[in-house]
Design a protein around this motif. Structure first.
Motif, short mmCIF file in Angstrom:
data_model
loop_
_atom_site.label_atom_id
_atom_site.label_comp_id
_atom_site.label_asym_id
_atom_site.label_seq_id
_atom_site.Cartn_x
_atom_site.Cartn_y
_atom_site.Cartn_z
N MET A 157 0.97 -1.58 0.20
CA MET A 157 0.08 0.52 -0.43
C MET A 157 0.66 0.87 0.16
O MET A 157 0.78 2.19 -0.32
N VAL A 158 1.90 1.03 0.60
CA VAL A 158 3.15 2.25 1.33
C VAL A 158 3.54 2.32 -0.48
O VAL A 158 3.26 3.36 -1.22
N MET A 159 3.87 1.48 -1.02
CA MET A 159 4.17 1.48 -2.11
C MET A 159 3.31 2.64 -3.45
O MET A 159 4.01 2.92 -3.79
N ALA A 160 1.98 1.83 -3.25
CA ALA A 160 1.39 1.86 -4.07
C ALA A 160 0.88 3.84 -3.91
O ALA A 160 1.31 4.88 -5.37
N TRP A 161 1.09 3.98 -2.63
CA TRP A 161 1.04 5.43 -3.19
C TRP A 161 1.84 6.23 -2.88
O TRP A 161 2.06 7.36 -3.77
N GLN A 162 2.58 5.50 -3.06
CA GLN A 162 3.98 6.64 -3.28
C GLN A 162 4.95 6.91 -4.92
O GLN A 162 4.74 7.80 -5.35
N THR A 163 4.30 5.19 -5.84
CA THR A 163 4.20 5.23 -6.75
C THR A 163 3.93 6.66 -7.83
O THR A 163 4.38 7.00 -8.43
N ILE A 164 2.15 6.06 -6.98
CA ILE A 164 1.18 7.13 -7.68
C ILE A 164 1.36 8.26 -7.86
O ILE A 164 1.68 9.25 -8.87
N ASN A 165 2.03 8.45 -7.25
CA ASN A 165 1.82 10.95 -6.89
C ASN A 165 3.44 10.90 -7.24
O ASN A 165 3.17 11.80 -8.03
N ALA A 166 4.21 9.45 -7.61
CA ALA A 166 5.24 10.15 -8.57
C ALA A 166 5.73 10.06 -9.82
O ALA A 166 6.33 10.89 -10.79
N VAL A 167 4.32 9.11 -10.29
CA VAL A 167 4.60 9.55 -11.81
C VAL A 167 3.90 10.40 -11.90
O VAL A 167 4.07 11.22 -12.92
N ARG A 168 2.55 10.44 -11.32
CA ARG A 168 1.54 11.44 -11.79
C ARG A 168 2.27 13.08 -11.49
O ARG A 168 1.96 14.38 -11.51
N ARG A 169 3.36 12.73 -10.01
CA ARG A 169 3.91 14.15 -9.67
C ARG A 169 5.43 14.19 -9.63
O ARG A 169 5.87 14.45 -8.81
N PRO A 170 5.89 14.17 -11.25
CA PRO A 170 7.48 13.66 -11.14
C PRO A 170 8.21 14.99 -10.61
O PRO A 170 9.11 14.88 -10.40
N GLN A 171 7.22 16.29 -10.37
CA GLN A 171 8.20 17.07 -9.50
C GLN A 171 8.32 17.62 -8.31
O GLN A 171 9.37 17.75 -7.33
N SER A 172 7.62 16.61 -7.39
CA SER A 172 7.49 16.81 -6.09
C SER A 172 8.58 16.02 -5.18
O SER A 172 9.25 14.76 -5.92
N ARG A 173 9.14 16.39 -4.12
CA ARG A 173 10.24 16.07 -3.88
C ARG A 173 9.34 14.70 -2.39
O ARG A 173 10.09 14.50 -1.86
#
Length: 490
Positions: A187-203
């Motif tokens: 679940m943590v990986m899903a949360w991080q990955t989906i946000n990272a893919v759709r928000r590539p500029q977010s740190r």
């Protein structure tokens, strides 16, 4: 008098907020009274030192008495876990009806709604699993937007890490064995990955993950975290909406055991060959560099800006404090040295990842995130960066794990103090040493009488259960398992 706790221990659903619990006495034993509230998290934890401020003189601190005589001027301990305060804020946040008030990204909101309300066709996430991820999300996305309220927890975590894990941002989730930490990881990986893919500029997000385990067995069990695995949890357990599965496929995941952080020889040289090549010059440097070690362990992650690290069974990972020589002796000292060496390799490896690549967060998952004996901290005290707790008692009361049985017929004559609860303290020195060679002549009849009595008490209960099952027509017999500490004992 009937023992209601052992007869009907389950009070709550595993899928909803636990609203009842069995009251425990000072010794941790059920009083048979049911409390109409959730059990508080109560632990002793090291107090992080205040963060140093430039130009400010260092002030002496009063030594706080936490009730067990653990605190000293160098290290103080606190019986009030911050977990309860975090839990209160997460509870209030969870109940907000309008997702626009959640202060999270639309992607995170979508996942939260999915985990909380989706009609799962198979295995559904437990409340404790969702709560663990909610806690991490709240501390990552919500707390930074809450001003002083959020800063309280952020500053606490920073202080705890500055004191014990310099250069790393660790956060621990305490989940009882059997509550499904692997699902939480997914679940943590899903949360991080989906946000990272759709928000590539977010740190705040990344699609790179390093999962570190204490052994090969656990590492192999975690393969379901990889999106391309046939049994991957994201699809098989419906942890992600179908339209987000393509994003999950972009995650880069490395699963390894901490031994991989040990530097290896780059050149295979005999002792004579090394001496010949070295001559009278400086010692030959044939070990891997830090960069070469990382390239071997996690080549898939080398090009990323940062990685999210997960420690499974994280109580093996800590930076020990110097220990006075007189603190431990004999077998205790040897065990502590082995634990500390393993912990040193593990935490040093994470430090290298943090320096060379960048560690966004180090998430510890463990049923027992407590300092081990010889760590330099009081044995059994909680990692101060632990922010969430779902204990074994909580899991029993929710019907997630079975109720362990202990001998209750303490009928050893000649001593008023029951011995079964801390049996090892009474028999440890009389048990065979680890390894058949060191154990000498092994005689099954030489088992200490206290252990024999405990085994007979357990077997007596098993025998009654066996007969009851047989009378009820249950064709599968109950199982009686004894787990030993080493092969000599077994």
């Amino acid at each position: 008098m009937s023992n209601q706790f052992f007869e009907r221990p389950i009070l709550n659903s595993p899928y909803t907020y636990p609203r009842r619990h069995w009251e425990l006495d000072a010794d941790g034993q059920p009083t048979q009274k049911i409390e109409e509230s959730r059990r508080r998290a109560e632990f002793i934890t090291p107090i992080p030192k205040p963060r140093k401020r430039k130009g400010a003189p260092e002030q002496s601190r009063l030594i706080f008495d936490e009730g067990r005589g653990l605190s000293t001027e160098k290290q103080q301990y606190d019986p009030t876990a911050i977990i309860n305060e975090v839990r209160r804020h997460v509870d209030e946040w969870r109940l907000l009806p309008d997702k626009n008030d959640w202060r999270v990204t639309p992607e995170t909101a979508r996942l939260l709604e999915h985990w909380r309300h989706h009609q799962f066709s198979g295995i559904r996430p437990f409340f404790c699993q969702i709560e663990a991820v909610e806690t991490l999300i709240w501390l990552t996305e919500v707390a930074p937007t809450l001003g002083k309220t959020g800063d309280t927890f952020i500053d606490y975590l920073e202080s705890a890490n500055e004191d014990a894990n310099p250069g790393l941002s660790r956060l621990a989730l305490k989940l009882a064995t059997g509550t499904g930490k692997t699902t939480v990881m997914a679940m943590v990986m899903a949360w991080q990955t989906i946000n990272a893919v759709r928000r590539p500029q977010s740190r705040r997000f990344t699609r790179g993950f390093l999962v570190v385990t204490p052994g090969i067995t656990i590492r192999d069990r975690l393969r379901v975290l990889k999106p391309n695995d046939p049994d991957s949890y994201y699809a098989s357990r419906e942890l992600v909406p179908n339209d987000m599965l393509a994003d999950i496929a972009k995650a880069k995941i490395v699963i390894t055991n901490y031994h991989a952080f040990m530097f290896r020889e780059r050149v295979d040289l005999s002792k004579g060959g090394r001496s010949l090549l070295q001559g009278r010059g400086e010692p030959l440097q044939t070990l891997e560099t830090e960069g070469q070690m990382l390239q071997r362990v996690m080549p898939e992650l080398m090009g990323l800006k940062s990685v999210f690290i997960m420690n499974d069974e994280a109580h093996h990972c800590y930076r020990e404090k110097p220990l006075p020589d007189a603190e431990l002796s004999g077998d205790e000292r040897k065990e502590a040295e082995e634990n500390n060496e393993a912990a040193r390799v593990w935490i040093s490896g994470l430090g290298i990842v943090g320096r060379k690549i960048g560690a966004l967060r180090v998430l510890d998952l463990s049923a027992t995130p407590f300092f081990l004996q010889g760590s330099g901290y009081a044995e059994g005290t909680l990692f101060p960066w632990t922010m969430c707790d779902f204990s074994l008692m909580d899991a029993i009361e929710c019907g997630i794990v079975k109720l362990p049985r202990v001998p209750v017929a303490d009928n050893i004559p000649g001593n008023e103090m029951p011995k079964f609860r801390e049996l090892w303290k009474h028999i440890g020195t009389r048990m065979p040493k680890k390894g058949r060679g060191r154990a000498g002549q092994l005689d099954p009849l030489s088992i200490p009488v206290e252990l024999q009595t405990a085994l007979e008490a357990l077997y007596g209960h098993y025998r009654k259960t066996f007969d009851l099952w047989a009378e009820a027509g249950i064709k599968v017999a109950p199982c009686f398992i004894i787990i030993c500490n080493n092969t000599a004992t077994s």
